[in-house]
Every structure is written in structure tokens, then in C-alpha cells.
Design a protein around this motif. Structure first.
Motif, PDB file in Angstrom:
ATOM      1  N   ARG A 193      -4.237 -35.174 -21.679  1.00  0.00           N
ATOM      2  CA  ARG A 193      -4.603 -35.936 -22.876  1.00  0.00           C
ATOM      3  C   ARG A 193      -5.497 -35.105 -23.795  1.00  0.00           C
ATOM      4  O   ARG A 193      -5.298 -35.084 -25.023  1.00  0.00           O
ATOM      5  N   ARG A 194      -6.480 -34.390 -23.197  1.00  0.00           N
ATOM      6  CA  ARG A 194      -7.356 -33.545 -24.025  1.00  0.00           C
ATOM      7  C   ARG A 194      -6.569 -32.437 -24.722  1.00  0.00           C
ATOM      8  O   ARG A 194      -6.807 -32.147 -25.900  1.00  0.00           O
ATOM      9  N   TRP A 195      -5.637 -31.796 -24.002  1.00  0.00           N
ATOM     10  CA  TRP A 195      -4.807 -30.760 -24.620  1.00  0.00           C
ATOM     11  C   TRP A 195      -3.999 -31.343 -25.777  1.00  0.00           C
ATOM     12  O   TRP A 195      -3.905 -30.732 -26.854  1.00  0.00           O
ATOM     13  N   LEU A 196      -3.400 -32.502 -25.565  1.00  0.00           N
ATOM     14  CA  LEU A 196      -2.572 -33.109 -26.607  1.00  0.00           C
ATOM     15  C   LEU A 196      -3.413 -33.550 -27.807  1.00  0.00           C
ATOM     16  O   LEU A 196      -2.990 -33.384 -28.959  1.00  0.00           O
ATOM     17  N   GLN A 215       0.264 -26.345 -16.656  1.00  0.00           N
ATOM     18  CA  GLN A 215      -0.156 -26.387 -15.252  1.00  0.00           C
ATOM     19  C   GLN A 215      -0.576 -27.795 -14.854  1.00  0.00           C
ATOM     20  O   GLN A 215      -0.201 -28.282 -13.781  1.00  0.00           O
ATOM     21  N   ALA A 216      -1.356 -28.440 -15.709  1.00  0.00           N
ATOM     22  CA  ALA A 216      -1.807 -29.805 -15.418  1.00  0.00           C
ATOM     23  C   ALA A 216      -0.627 -30.759 -15.359  1.00  0.00           C
ATOM     24  O   ALA A 216      -0.544 -31.603 -14.464  1.00  0.00           O
ATOM     25  N   ALA A 237      -5.142 -32.516 -33.372  1.00  0.00           N
ATOM     26  CA  ALA A 237      -6.201 -32.199 -34.335  1.00  0.00           C
ATOM     27  C   ALA A 237      -5.884 -30.909 -35.078  1.00  0.00           C
ATOM     28  O   ALA A 237      -6.070 -30.822 -36.307  1.00  0.00           O
ATOM     29  N   ARG A 238      -5.391 -29.898 -34.367  1.00  0.00           N
ATOM     30  CA  ARG A 238      -5.026 -28.631 -35.016  1.00  0.00           C
ATOM     31  C   ARG A 238      -3.882 -28.833 -35.996  1.00  0.00           C
ATOM     32  O   ARG A 238      -3.874 -28.264 -37.097  1.00  0.00           O
TER      33      ARG A 238
END
Length: 77
Positions: free
Chosen positions: A50-53, A13-14, A58-59
Motif C-alpha cells: 500500500r505504501r509503495w502504491l 518482493q512484498a 503521489a509521484r
């Protein structure tokens, strides 16, 4: 522009809204005030993406580290 909060937006969505913002800015024909508002929204959306990526990275890193730890344990036996 959307009234959705940043936290409620999925990556897709973003990203899609960011693409729309960029298209509108590139097309021109907006007032200075509207252009600034679009730019600010674009910055917010870029941060969400950027936060999602970063979270996905990290995961992935954690999963790879876990896999490597499991392989190291198997080799020692």
C-alpha cells in the motif's frame, strides 16, 4: 517467513511474498499459531504494498500537475 525488514522490500518482493502467504493460508493444514503468524505477516506485507502504491500515485499526481502547469504557462504566452 522472511527476516527481511519492510523497508528493504521492493513492491514486487512484498507482493510475491504476500501471494505466498495467502496460498499457504488457503491451503490450510497449519496450526492456529502458524496461521496467526502468517496472517500477521500478510498484514505487514499488505501495508508495504500500500505504501509503495501510494508513493507511486503521489509521484504520478505530481508529474501530471507539473505537466499541466507547463501547459498553462505555454498558453499564456
Amino acid at each position: 517467513m522472511s527476516g527481511r525488514t519492510e523497508e528493504a522490500l521492493s513492491y514486487e518482493q512484498a507482493r510475491d511474498e504476500l501471494i505466498d502467504v495467502v496460498r499457504r493460508l488457503e491451503a490450510g493444514g497449519t496450526s492456529l499459531e502458524e496461521s496467526l503468524a502468517l496472517w500477521e505477516r500478510g498484514e505487514e506485507l499488505a501495508k508495504v504494498c500500500r505504501r509503495w502504491l501510494e508513493g507511486a500515485r503521489a509521484r504520478l499526481d505530481a508529474a501530471l500537475a507539473e505537466e499541466e502547469a507547463g501547459e498553462d504557462g505555454e498558453e499564456e504566452e
